[in-house]
Design a protein around this motif. Structure first.
Motif, PDB file in Angstrom:
ATOM      1  N   ILE A   1       0.997  -1.459   0.521  1.00  0.00           N
ATOM      2  CA  ILE A   1       0.200   0.044  -0.113  1.00  0.00           C
ATOM      3  C   ILE A   1       0.981   1.539  -0.029  1.00  0.00           C
ATOM      4  O   ILE A   1       2.452   1.068   0.412  1.00  0.00           O
ATOM      5  N   SER A   2       0.022   2.027  -0.652  1.00  0.00           N
ATOM      6  CA  SER A   2       1.053   3.538  -0.819  1.00  0.00           C
ATOM      7  C   SER A   2      -0.322   5.258   0.103  1.00  0.00           C
ATOM      8  O   SER A   2      -0.888   5.158  -0.541  1.00  0.00           O
ATOM      9  N   VAL A   3       0.119   5.341   0.716  1.00  0.00           N
ATOM     10  CA  VAL A   3      -0.597   6.339   1.531  1.00  0.00           C
ATOM     11  C   VAL A   3       0.164   8.186   2.097  1.00  0.00           C
ATOM     12  O   VAL A   3       1.472   7.989   2.194  1.00  0.00           O
ATOM     13  N   LYS A   4      -0.649   8.335   2.204  1.00  0.00           N
ATOM     14  CA  LYS A   4       0.108  10.095   2.519  1.00  0.00           C
ATOM     15  C   LYS A   4      -0.300  10.617   3.434  1.00  0.00           C
ATOM     16  O   LYS A   4      -0.436  11.658   4.172  1.00  0.00           O
ATOM     17  N   ASN A   5      -1.794   9.778   4.477  1.00  0.00           N
ATOM     18  CA  ASN A   5      -1.908  10.193   5.347  1.00  0.00           C
ATOM     19  C   ASN A   5      -2.465   9.410   6.530  1.00  0.00           C
ATOM     20  O   ASN A   5      -3.375   8.175   6.028  1.00  0.00           O
ATOM     21  N   PRO A   6      -3.014   9.707   7.676  1.00  0.00           N
ATOM     22  CA  PRO A   6      -3.622   8.397   8.673  1.00  0.00           C
ATOM     23  C   PRO A   6      -4.920   7.921   7.807  1.00  0.00           C
ATOM     24  O   PRO A   6      -5.273   6.825   8.087  1.00  0.00           O
TER      25      PRO A   6
END
Length: 361
Positions: free
Chosen positions: A315-320
């Motif tokens: 996965i690639s996330v930018k925020n909670p």
């Protein structure tokens, strides 16, 4: 007694003489004019405004003069009524020692008139950028006059710098059928693939021609494709041409695909020849993983070579918030009926029947 300087000047005047000729009296498509091309707009403009500023080179034979260099100028002046071609007459004899009849270079006397015409043409084009296709066109001319090694010994210094590896590649290319020269000129096949293609049996090369003409190959992609074909043919115990016909690669040529899609499709078909089981598993896994991860940001990847019944979730996330969403998606995947099939994809007896499943095209 005539001085040495006078003898040298007389020799020069005997070799180089100014001439004015009708452009139509010259053959502008002779074989030794191997880089001849129609005049471009800049040359036409220059002739119209300034006239001919650089003379052509001709060889006088006692009959019709032979154009040694200047075919574009001659072609342009043919279209201008009343124009004449300014030229210098050059000799096909080698440089002579003023004190003796023998050539200064011991090998020079053995050079045929046809070879010397080609060398004169190359010398008149010194400083010009020589493309791979131009080098091959010159090489074909000289190779027709004698052994390839002799051709490269004479023409090579005019074509390449001493450390240019294209000389070796050109020698390999000249062993290939001339039909491939057009594919080199169009950018479909690189000169760097000369060794790869020269190593192929003639029937394999013939079978490959439609694919070579359809795809713009890099040396790397062509090397991979040829390796797959050769290994598949060896394992199957049948000619490469037969396998190519079965691969479905040539069936893609008439479908109007974009260049990128066509290249990808051809490479996929050829790789499938060599790795039928692996490509079937890859297609099956791709279909199931899309179904499992639909609507999420999770990427599902198989184990290396499907050697273990395991998958990697990425996965690639930018925020909670994105992380929380991905965690919920993965929790839902744990209860999906697709997951067990994905984990045991290498053990399924039958390929998936969907459009991406199986080993078919």
């Amino acid at each position: 007694m005539e001085s040495r300087t006078l003898r040298e000047n007389r020799k020069k005047n005997d070799t180089v003489q100014p001439l004015f000729l009708h452009p139509r009296d010259l053959d502008i498509a002779a074989p030794h004019l191997f880089w001849a091309a129609p005049p471009d707009e800049s040359l036409l403009t220059s002739l119209a405004t300034l006239g001919q500023t650089t003379p052509a080179l001709v060889v006088e034979t006692g009959g019709r003069p032979i154009l040694a260099a200047g075919s574009r100028r001659a072609a342009a002046l043919r279209e201008r009524r009343g124009s004449v071609l300014s030229a210098l007459a050059v000799s096909l004899d080698g440089p002579q020692d003023p004190d003796g009849p023998e050539a200064a270079d011991g090998q020079d006397a053995a050079i045929s008139p046809a070879v010397r015409l080609g060398l004169l043409y190359l010398a008149s084009n010194l400083g010009r950028t020589v493309t791979d296709a131009m080098a091959v066109a010159a090489g074909r001319y000289f190779a027709a006059q004698g052994p390839i090694d002799d051709a490269l010994r004479l023409a090579g210094p005019y074509l390449f710098a001493p450390d240019d590896r294209r000389g070796r590649l050109l020698a390999q290319w000249l062993t290939l059928p001339p039909a491939l020269d057009a594919l080199l000129a169009s950018g479909h096949v690189p000169l760097g693939s000369a060794g790869l293609l020269a190593a192929l049996p003639g029937e394999t090369l013939d079978a490959l021609m439609p694919l070579l003409a359809a795809v713009r190959w890099s040396r790397g992609s062509l090397s991979g494709a040829l390796t797959w074909i050769a290994e598949a043919a060896r394992l199957a115990g049948c000619p490469a041409g037969v396998l190519l016909a079965r691969s479905g690669a040539t069936d893609l040529l008439g479908r109007g695909l974009s260049p990128n899609d066509l290249t990808a499709g051809v490479l996929a078909a050829l790789r499938r020849l060599r790795y039928p089981l692996l490509t079937t598993l890859e297609a099956r896994f791709a279909a199931l993983s899309r179904e499992l991860a639909r609507g999420s940001r999770v990427k599902v990847k198989p184990s290396q070579g499907f050697e273990s019944d395991a998958v990697t979730l990425e996965i690639s996330v930018k925020n909670p918030a994105e992380l929380a969403k991905a965690a919920a998606d993965m929790a839902a995947m744990a209860f999906s009926p697709v997951l067990p099939r994905l984990l045991t994809v290498a053990h399924e007896d039958e390929p998936d029947d969907g459009p991406d499943g199986g080993a078919g095209a």
